[in-house]
Design a protein around this motif. Sequence first.
Motif, mmCIF file in Angstrom:
data_model
loop_
_atom_site.group_PDB
_atom_site.id
_atom_site.type_symbol
_atom_site.label_atom_id
_atom_site.label_comp_id
_atom_site.label_asym_id
_atom_site.label_seq_id
_atom_site.Cartn_x
_atom_site.Cartn_y
_atom_site.Cartn_z
ATOM 1 N N ARG A 106 0.881 -0.988 -0.136
ATOM 2 C CA ARG A 106 -0.044 -0.321 -0.203
ATOM 3 C C ARG A 106 0.816 1.359 -0.104
ATOM 4 O O ARG A 106 0.357 1.954 -0.692
ATOM 5 C CB ARG A 106 -0.680 -0.333 1.337
ATOM 6 C CG ARG A 106 -1.827 1.074 1.650
ATOM 7 C CD ARG A 106 -2.947 0.574 2.690
ATOM 8 N NE ARG A 106 -3.641 1.851 2.473
ATOM 9 C CZ ARG A 106 -4.717 1.467 3.008
ATOM 10 N NH1 ARG A 106 -5.191 0.578 4.409
ATOM 11 N NH2 ARG A 106 -6.022 2.719 3.663
ATOM 12 N N GLN A 107 2.072 1.359 0.637
ATOM 13 C CA GLN A 107 3.312 2.560 0.567
ATOM 14 C C GLN A 107 3.860 2.932 -0.537
ATOM 15 O O GLN A 107 4.230 3.887 -0.627
ATOM 16 C CB GLN A 107 3.747 2.065 2.342
ATOM 17 C CG GLN A 107 3.453 1.491 3.269
ATOM 18 C CD GLN A 107 4.828 0.979 3.738
ATOM 19 O OE1 GLN A 107 5.928 2.085 4.685
ATOM 20 N NE2 GLN A 107 4.641 -0.457 4.380
ATOM 21 N N ALA A 109 2.103 3.240 -3.127
ATOM 22 C CA ALA A 109 1.418 4.752 -3.969
ATOM 23 C C ALA A 109 2.316 6.446 -4.005
ATOM 24 O O ALA A 109 2.058 7.226 -5.211
ATOM 25 C CB ALA A 109 0.236 5.015 -3.354
ATOM 26 N N HIS A 140 0.375 0.349 -8.087
ATOM 27 C CA HIS A 140 0.351 1.829 -8.356
ATOM 28 C C HIS A 140 2.049 1.935 -9.735
ATOM 29 O O HIS A 140 2.761 1.955 -9.579
ATOM 30 C CB HIS A 140 1.071 2.640 -7.009
ATOM 31 C CG HIS A 140 0.610 2.370 -5.511
ATOM 32 N ND1 HIS A 140 0.700 1.022 -4.774
ATOM 33 C CD2 HIS A 140 -0.827 2.333 -5.378
ATOM 34 C CE1 HIS A 140 0.758 0.906 -3.761
ATOM 35 N NE2 HIS A 140 -0.500 1.331 -4.414
ATOM 36 N N PRO A 170 -7.133 -6.010 -1.313
ATOM 37 C CA PRO A 170 -7.928 -5.034 -0.597
ATOM 38 C C PRO A 170 -8.508 -3.691 -2.010
ATOM 39 O O PRO A 170 -7.270 -3.761 -3.073
ATOM 40 C CB PRO A 170 -6.804 -4.313 0.598
ATOM 41 C CG PRO A 170 -6.106 -6.123 0.426
ATOM 42 C CD PRO A 170 -5.972 -6.730 -0.703
ATOM 43 N N GLU A 171 -9.199 -3.349 -1.516
ATOM 44 C CA GLU A 171 -9.626 -2.055 -2.135
ATOM 45 C C GLU A 171 -8.677 -1.188 -2.697
ATOM 46 O O GLU A 171 -8.213 -0.014 -3.747
ATOM 47 C CB GLU A 171 -10.738 -1.451 -1.926
ATOM 48 C CG GLU A 171 -11.535 -0.636 -2.455
ATOM 49 C CD GLU A 171 -12.374 -1.136 -3.546
ATOM 50 O OE1 GLU A 171 -12.359 -0.905 -4.954
ATOM 51 O OE2 GLU A 171 -13.085 -2.249 -3.145
ATOM 52 N N PHE A 172 -7.567 -0.750 -1.242
ATOM 53 C CA PHE A 172 -6.115 0.049 -1.448
ATOM 54 C C PHE A 172 -5.771 0.102 -2.701
ATOM 55 O O PHE A 172 -4.747 -0.008 -2.719
ATOM 56 C CB PHE A 172 -5.564 1.070 -0.414
ATOM 57 C CG PHE A 172 -5.342 -0.416 0.699
ATOM 58 C CD1 PHE A 172 -3.799 -1.173 0.594
ATOM 59 C CD2 PHE A 172 -6.267 -1.126 2.063
ATOM 60 C CE1 PHE A 172 -3.977 -2.347 1.285
ATOM 61 C CE2 PHE A 172 -5.577 -2.261 2.506
ATOM 62 C CZ PHE A 172 -4.532 -2.413 2.117
ATOM 63 N N LEU A 173 -5.915 -1.794 -3.370
ATOM 64 C CA LEU A 173 -4.377 -1.629 -3.696
ATOM 65 C C LEU A 173 -5.323 -2.727 -5.236
ATOM 66 O O LEU A 173 -4.540 -3.573 -5.656
ATOM 67 C CB LEU A 173 -4.500 -3.513 -3.519
ATOM 68 C CG LEU A 173 -2.883 -3.298 -2.630
ATOM 69 C CD1 LEU A 173 -2.227 -3.924 -1.611
ATOM 70 C CD2 LEU A 173 -1.756 -2.165 -3.256
ATOM 71 N N ARG A 174 -6.985 -2.370 -5.310
ATOM 72 C CA ARG A 174 -6.877 -2.522 -6.880
ATOM 73 C C ARG A 174 -6.948 -1.593 -7.950
ATOM 74 O O ARG A 174 -7.974 -0.443 -7.776
ATOM 75 C CB ARG A 174 -8.660 -3.085 -5.796
ATOM 76 C CG ARG A 174 -9.535 -3.848 -7.112
ATOM 77 C CD ARG A 174 -10.866 -4.247 -6.827
ATOM 78 N NE ARG A 174 -10.523 -4.827 -5.443
ATOM 79 C CZ ARG A 174 -11.838 -5.397 -4.568
ATOM 80 N NH1 ARG A 174 -12.714 -5.147 -4.514
ATOM 81 N NH2 ARG A 174 -11.470 -6.038 -3.213
#
Length: 436
Positions: A106-107, A109, A140, A170-174
Amino acid sequence: MSTPTVQAYRASLLHFHADPAFQEQAHHWHEDGLLIVADGKIAAAGDYAPLHAGLPPATEVIDYRGKLILPGFIDTHVHFPQTDMIASPAPGLLPWLETYTFPTERQFADPAHAREVADFFLDELLRCGTTTAMVYCTVHPASVEAFFSASEAHQLRMVAGKVMMDRNCPEFLRDTAESGARETEALIQRWHKRGRALYAITPRFAPTSSDAQLALAGELARAYPDTFLQTHVSENEDECAWVKSLFPQSRSYIDVYDHYGMLRPRAMFGHCIWLDERDRARMAETQSAAAICPTSNLFLGSGLFDFERADAARVPLSLATDVGGGTSFSMLQTMNEAYKVARMKGSYLPAMRMFYLATLGAARSMQLEGTIGSFAVGAEADFIVLDPRATPLLARRSERCDSLEELLFALALLGDDRTVAATFAAGRRVHQRDAA
């Protein structure tokens, strides 16, 4: 025309022209050798005396006698964003992804974070003698920009790509099927064949891509046939069962990718443990390659790669660290574990074969023979200097070696990053071990 810049290096030289598993005398060995580099390319490699006599006057000869010079190692499956989560405990692949991998990725981005990790990651590869790798970034685009910018600054031959992942994450990696394909194509056009960069279309693995995303990845693979393609297959039994439930129409896990046109030259499939004979035959037929990841497979309890059956099918093979599931950046330590995996499956992996798989074998798997992986004239001058006296134990064992095979075996089983005295990329020294 300008005069070529020539460098010469004296040491024992080893490189390969064939696979030792299928051909006797598959290597070139010059106990007192000379490697000549001109403008970042291999100009000659052979015995010292005749080559030295033909050098231009006043050419400096760098003296590495007592050491071995080989082509740089090639790591065909590794995740640069997982550098900071290496050695994270988990009971298996799927919980390991959920607990550590996805939150860490996630980091990326953040471009500054991605670049800082990329620089450290590349330094670590070079310290371990790895000059080329096939690298997974994150979902990303900024992670890809950061990685290729860092590798360009080092003038390295690297292959990398943005992960495509539009479900079961997870939504944050989709991303979406459309955005993943659009961003991938833009990155291909920006980076593929820019300097020494090469692009890999990178669906993470079948469970995290919808049918629509896999179809678009296959379309990109056909539209850009000289790009690479990388993904995971048949790593873990729970994962294989999950794929079977998600793709009930497919005969096998690898058949999912085949259905979407993703088996082809320059396709690299990580792990390949739980394959059957039809899978292996299809990989060989399409020249799709297997990246063998022994430290990761042992760490996550995924299984043991079957060298004997893969060789019987003539699947193109290479070795890979698979950091951060893998527990070392060192290809020497990866050889150590590959040897043990082969023994546990009832076969024997000679040291000569292990060094082939980490150099020319990997280059062949990537369709880059003649560019990297050997000292063929005109190949890029990526090479490493190995020190058989790097540690007291290795020095003691090396003094008692009676053959090249025995010496290489000692390096593979006892060596690590300390064994790499120096690393060169395109003729430039990019790492030197501290004298201390």
